[in-house]
Design a protein around this motif. Structure first.
Motif, PDB file in Angstrom:
ATOM      1  N   PHE A   4       0.832  -1.200   0.000  1.00 50.40           N
ATOM      2  CA  PHE A   4       0.000   0.000   0.000  1.00 50.40           C
ATOM      3  C   PHE A   4       0.869   1.254   0.000  1.00 50.40           C
ATOM      4  CE2 PHE A   4       0.546  -1.226   4.457  1.00 50.40           C
ATOM      5  CZ  PHE A   4       1.013  -0.043   5.025  1.00 50.40           C
ATOM      6  N   GLU A   5       0.278   2.343  -0.468  1.00 50.16           N
ATOM      7  CA  GLU A   5       0.991   3.612  -0.521  1.00 50.16           C
ATOM      8  C   GLU A   5       1.307   4.075   0.903  1.00 50.16           C
ATOM      9  OE1 GLU A   5      -1.819   2.948  -2.079  1.00 50.16           O
ATOM     10  OE2 GLU A   5      -1.520   3.279  -4.224  1.00 50.16           O
ATOM     11  N   TYR A   7       1.318   6.663   2.598  1.00 47.13           N
ATOM     12  CA  TYR A   7       0.815   7.991   2.936  1.00 47.13           C
ATOM     13  C   TYR A   7      -0.706   7.959   2.937  1.00 47.13           C
ATOM     14  CZ  TYR A   7       0.826   7.986  -2.200  1.00 47.13           C
ATOM     15  OH  TYR A   7       0.677   7.630  -3.515  1.00 47.13           O
ATOM     16  N   SER A  56       3.755  17.053   0.262  1.00 46.81           N
ATOM     17  CA  SER A  56       3.418  16.495   1.566  1.00 46.81           C
ATOM     18  C   SER A  56       2.948  17.597   2.510  1.00 46.81           C
ATOM     19  CB  SER A  56       4.640  15.801   2.179  1.00 46.81           C
ATOM     20  OG  SER A  56       5.617  16.766   2.559  1.00 46.81           O
ATOM     21  N   TYR A 311       9.142   5.235   0.945  1.00 48.10           N
ATOM     22  CA  TYR A 311       8.600   5.995  -0.189  1.00 48.10           C
ATOM     23  C   TYR A 311       9.126   5.418  -1.497  1.00 48.10           C
ATOM     24  CZ  TYR A 311       8.894   9.465  -3.876  1.00 48.10           C
ATOM     25  OH  TYR A 311       8.864  10.077  -5.098  1.00 48.10           O
ATOM     26  N   ALA A 314       7.687   1.890  -2.353  1.00 46.38           N
ATOM     27  CA  ALA A 314       6.310   1.936  -2.844  1.00 46.38           C
ATOM     28  C   ALA A 314       6.249   2.487  -4.261  1.00 46.38           C
ATOM     29  CB  ALA A 314       5.453   2.782  -1.906  1.00 46.38           C
ATOM     30  N   ARG A 315       7.074   3.490  -4.545  1.00 48.55           N
ATOM     31  CA  ARG A 315       7.079   4.071  -5.897  1.00 48.55           C
ATOM     32  C   ARG A 315       7.568   3.055  -6.923  1.00 48.55           C
ATOM     33  NH1 ARG A 315       6.515   8.113  -9.197  1.00 48.55           N
ATOM     34  NH2 ARG A 315       8.194   8.895 -10.513  1.00 48.55           N
ATOM     35  N   GLN A 318       4.919   0.429  -7.495  1.00 54.53           N
ATOM     36  CA  GLN A 318       3.798   0.933  -8.283  1.00 54.53           C
ATOM     37  C   GLN A 318       4.090   0.807  -9.781  1.00 54.53           C
ATOM     38  OE1 GLN A 318       2.876   5.225  -8.073  1.00 54.53           O
ATOM     39  NE2 GLN A 318       0.788   4.644  -7.534  1.00 54.53           N
ATOM     40  N   ARG A 407       4.550  11.524  -8.798  1.00 56.14           N
ATOM     41  CA  ARG A 407       4.856  11.087  -7.432  1.00 56.14           C
ATOM     42  C   ARG A 407       3.693  11.362  -6.482  1.00 56.14           C
ATOM     43  NH1 ARG A 407       8.928  12.642 -10.321  1.00 56.14           N
ATOM     44  NH2 ARG A 407      10.945  11.547 -10.198  1.00 56.14           N
ATOM     45  N   ARG A 408       3.236  10.310  -5.806  1.00 58.85           N
ATOM     46  CA  ARG A 408       2.220  10.400  -4.753  1.00 58.85           C
ATOM     47  C   ARG A 408       0.881  10.932  -5.274  1.00 58.85           C
ATOM     48  NH1 ARG A 408       6.228  13.110  -0.187  1.00 58.85           N
ATOM     49  NH2 ARG A 408       5.745  14.978  -1.396  1.00 58.85           N
ATOM     50  N   THR A 411      -3.341   6.134  -7.439  1.00 54.30           N
ATOM     51  CA  THR A 411      -3.416   4.939  -6.611  1.00 54.30           C
ATOM     52  C   THR A 411      -3.431   3.687  -7.491  1.00 54.30           C
ATOM     53  OG1 THR A 411      -5.832   4.894  -6.616  1.00 54.30           O
ATOM     54  CG2 THR A 411      -4.762   6.226  -4.912  1.00 54.30           C
ATOM     55  N   GLN A 412      -3.478   2.546  -6.837  1.00 54.35           N
ATOM     56  CA  GLN A 412      -3.488   1.277  -7.552  1.00 54.35           C
ATOM     57  C   GLN A 412      -4.659   1.181  -8.519  1.00 54.35           C
ATOM     58  OE1 GLN A 412      -3.035  -2.182  -5.047  1.00 54.35           O
ATOM     59  NE2 GLN A 412      -4.304  -3.425  -6.383  1.00 54.35           N
TER      60      GLN A 412
END
Length: 455
Positions: A4-5, A7, A56, A311, A314-315, A318, A407-408, A411-412
């Motif tokens: 999961f992300e 954040y 952020s 971070y 996860a990136r 993805q 970036r950020r 989502t999936q």
């Protein structure tokens, strides 16, 4: 499945949902060039990872502390201290974005007729070299040419070719290593290759610089792939990489996760003095370089956040997940998967289209028509040699489409939607039309050209 992300989502923005009819009309009005599309007709925007990331909460808070004093602002000192701690360079100049850093460095260092060597120059870098009356020459390693191999560092420079070029008749002004190698499929450069290239350059008395827009992503891949670095943190790898070089140009719109900003960092004090004059003349005073105090504060915070392992993990996962979705749809991509983007092999998916009909561009266009997905071609439209009438004289080595992941931001489930659209195209790829050029700018044509479909 990705993890999961790492954040929580605090602020949201509506995504435009359009009809096929509206997209067809918009694309025709744009001259079939995705760069000409307005954002309000794009559902999933994978055109670029530059300046498209989400800030952020800490970056937003830092921005509120911005000191907008014209000279010597507190925000500059925080920016400089963070950059110096990361890079080890004593002379640091903020500029409004990476291409401005290139312009300042090349305007100071290059003379007409000289050559700049790189693992692969990206588009604006090449343009800035050529605008100085110089030649930009790419020396990618042999593994780069095999899109399907899992060679871990296909972004490396060819060391034998580098030695030969530096020993040859050309007047080489600079060696510039791009990390990661964006024009080479987003592939990383190994620390061993960086050190060897720097040693060869110094032996020939040629400055060795980094184009370090994605320095943290390169560092992450080093920790995952290079023997001897498995117990290093991305921050430690990044610090070591910068200390190998004589200087760096950096677009901070990538791995500082901000919407604007760049920097020029130098080790040579005399070169720094000369560059400073161009910064002041063209960007702003040396302590702000065209940026506000709040920008400098958010950059400093972003540079601290970007090397966090969770971070980066996860990136990377993805992007790997999107690669798996593409493979399930029957669409090959450049292997191994990098971090900032997925590069689809459009030439393999659309063999009915010759390079002269720009299959990479055709796939990018079809993704928009069918799903409102905007992305960029890296094939013969971008890299091929054309005659004055727009006919293809020399095709690019590959016909690729870059799906750059902001970036950020997504989502999936957003990526699963992209996978569904790819699968729909791959079921009947023969229906994808080719394109011909109708307007051809003399420089950076992929940004401003216009095209028309060919049935």
């Amino acid at each position: 499945m990705p993890t999961f992300e790492p954040y929580r989502i605090k602020v949201v923005e509506p995504i435009p949902i359009t009809t096929r009819e509206r997209r067809e009309r918009a694309l025709e009005e744009a001259g079939y060039n995705p760069f000409n599309l307005d954002a309000d007709v794009v559902t999933i925007d994978l055109l670029s990872d530059s300046g498209t990331g989400a800030l952020s909460a800490e970056q937003q808070a830092a921005g509120l502390r911005g000191d907008e004093t014209y000279a010597g602002a507190r925000s500059f000192h925080r920016f400089r201290d963070v950059v110096a701690d990361l890079t080890g360079f004593p002379h640091i100049y903020p500029v409004h974005q990476g291409r401005a850093a290139e312009r300042v460095l090349f305007g100071t260092l290059l003379k007409p007729g000289q050559t700049v060597l790189s693992n692969t120059h990206f588009d604006t870098t090449r343009a800035n070299v050529e605008l100085r009356g110089c030649t930009a020459k790419d020396l990618p390693c042999a593994a780069y040419r095999d899109l399907d191999s899992d060679a871990p560092f296909k972004g490396d420079i060819d060391l034998e070719a580098l030695e030969a070029e530096l020993s040859g008749p050309d007047d080489v002004a600079l060696v510039l290593m791009t990390i990661t190698n964006n024009g080479g499929g987003g592939q990383p450069v190994s620390m061993a290759n960086l050190r060897a290239a720097a040693e060869i350059s110094r032996r020939h008395g040629v400055p060795f610089f980094l184009d370090a827009a994605r320095f943290a992503e390169n560092a992450w891949l080093v920790t995952q792939r290079e023997p001897g670095y498995e117990n290093h943190t991305p921050r430690q790898v990044a610090e070591e990489a910068f200390r190998i070089a004589d200087g760096a140009v950096v677009s901070l719109k990538k791995d500082a996760i901000v919407h604007i900003g760049g920097l020029l960092a130098l080790r040579d004090p005399e070169l720094a003095k000369r560059c400073e004059l161009l910064v002041i003349a063209g960007e702003g005073f040396r302590t702000y370089g065209g940026l506000s105090g709040r920008d400098l504060e958010m950059i400093a915070q972003g540079l601290l956040e970007v090397t966090e392992p969770e971070y980066l993990r996860a990136r990377a996962e993805q992007t790997a997940y999107l690669a798996d979705l593409a493979a399930e749809a029957g669409v090959d991509s450049v292997r191994p998967t990098g971090v900032h983007a997925l590069y689809l092999n459009a030439g393999r998916l659309l063999p009915h289209l010759p390079p002269s009909r720009f299959p990479g561009f055709a796939l990018a266009t079809q993704l928009y028509l069918e799903g409102g997905i905007r992305c960029a071609e890296l094939g013969s439209l971008y890299l091929g040699e054309l005659d004055e009438a727009g006919g293809l004289v020399k095709p690019a080595p590959y016909e690729l489409v870059r799906l750059a992941i902001p970036r950020r931001v997504y989502t999936q489930s957003h990526l699963e939607y992209v996978g569904e659209i790819l699968a729909a195209i791959a079921k009947n790829p023969e229906r994808v039309r080719g394109y011909r050029l109708t307007e051809i700018p003399p420089l950076l044509r992929h940004f401003n050209c216009r095209l028309a479909p060919v049935d």
